[in-house]
Design a protein around this motif. Structure first.
Motif, short mmCIF file in Angstrom:
data_model
loop_
_atom_site.label_atom_id
_atom_site.label_comp_id
_atom_site.label_asym_id
_atom_site.label_seq_id
_atom_site.Cartn_x
_atom_site.Cartn_y
_atom_site.Cartn_z
N GLU A 254 46.49 115.25 47.70
CA GLU A 254 46.58 114.33 46.55
C GLU A 254 45.62 114.75 45.44
N THR A 255 44.41 115.13 45.82
CA THR A 255 43.42 115.57 44.83
C THR A 255 43.89 116.83 44.13
N TYR A 256 44.32 117.82 44.91
CA TYR A 256 44.75 119.09 44.33
C TYR A 256 45.99 118.91 43.44
N ILE A 257 46.95 118.14 43.90
CA ILE A 257 48.18 117.91 43.13
C ILE A 257 47.86 117.20 41.82
N SER A 258 47.00 116.18 41.87
CA SER A 258 46.63 115.46 40.64
C SER A 258 45.94 116.37 39.65
N GLU A 259 45.00 117.18 40.13
CA GLU A 259 44.29 118.10 39.24
C GLU A 259 45.24 119.14 38.66
N SER A 260 46.13 119.66 39.48
CA SER A 260 47.07 120.68 39.02
C SER A 260 48.07 120.11 38.03
N LYS A 261 48.50 118.87 38.27
CA LYS A 261 49.44 118.22 37.36
C LYS A 261 48.85 118.15 35.95
N VAL A 262 47.60 117.76 35.87
CA VAL A 262 46.94 117.69 34.57
C VAL A 262 46.88 119.08 33.93
N GLN A 263 46.58 120.10 34.72
CA GLN A 263 46.50 121.46 34.19
C GLN A 263 47.87 121.96 33.72
N ILE B 108 50.35 119.95 32.66
CA ILE B 108 50.70 119.14 31.49
C ILE B 108 49.95 119.60 30.25
N THR B 109 48.68 119.91 30.39
CA THR B 109 47.86 120.29 29.24
C THR B 109 48.00 121.76 28.86
N GLY B 110 48.72 122.53 29.66
CA GLY B 110 48.94 123.93 29.33
C GLY B 110 47.90 124.89 29.86
N VAL B 111 46.92 124.38 30.60
CA VAL B 111 45.93 125.27 31.22
C VAL B 111 46.66 126.19 32.20
N LEU B 112 47.60 125.64 32.93
CA LEU B 112 48.49 126.43 33.80
C LEU B 112 49.89 126.36 33.21
N ASP B 113 50.58 127.48 33.23
CA ASP B 113 51.93 127.55 32.69
C ASP B 113 52.94 127.48 33.82
N ILE B 114 53.72 126.42 33.86
CA ILE B 114 54.70 126.23 34.94
C ILE B 114 55.78 127.31 34.92
#
Length: 81
Positions: A30-39, A41-47
């Motif tokens: 849950e922690t990892y998924i929440s943190e990754s979701k934000v990344q 959404i904000t473009g830090v990570l490119d899906i």
């Protein structure tokens, strides 16, 4: 919004050792998924970046997603088969 009853996992009864491992893995996931979701959404990570997505999936696996699925399947089979 109405949830489709067929898409929910039914209530499962876990053995003590299963419950311990499920709780630990679920909190970490849950922690990892929440943190990754934000990344994502904000473009830090490119899906759309295959390497970023593969890294995300590999991290889910290393946290324990396969073990979580296995425990849930075992509990489901014990309860509903």
């Amino acid at each position: 919004y109405k949830t489709d009853e067929w898409t929910k996992v039914p209530a499962l009864n876990f053995l003590v050792e299963e419950n311990t491992s499920v709780q630990t893995i679920e909190v970490e996931l849950e922690t990892y998924i929440s943190e990754s979701k934000v990344q994502f959404i904000t473009g830090v990570l490119d899906i759309n970046d295959d390497a970023a997505w593969q890294s995300y999936v590999e991290s889910l696996d290393s946290i324990g997603m396969p073990k979580l699925i296995e425990v849930y399947q075992t509990a489901y089979d014990r309860q509903y088969k």
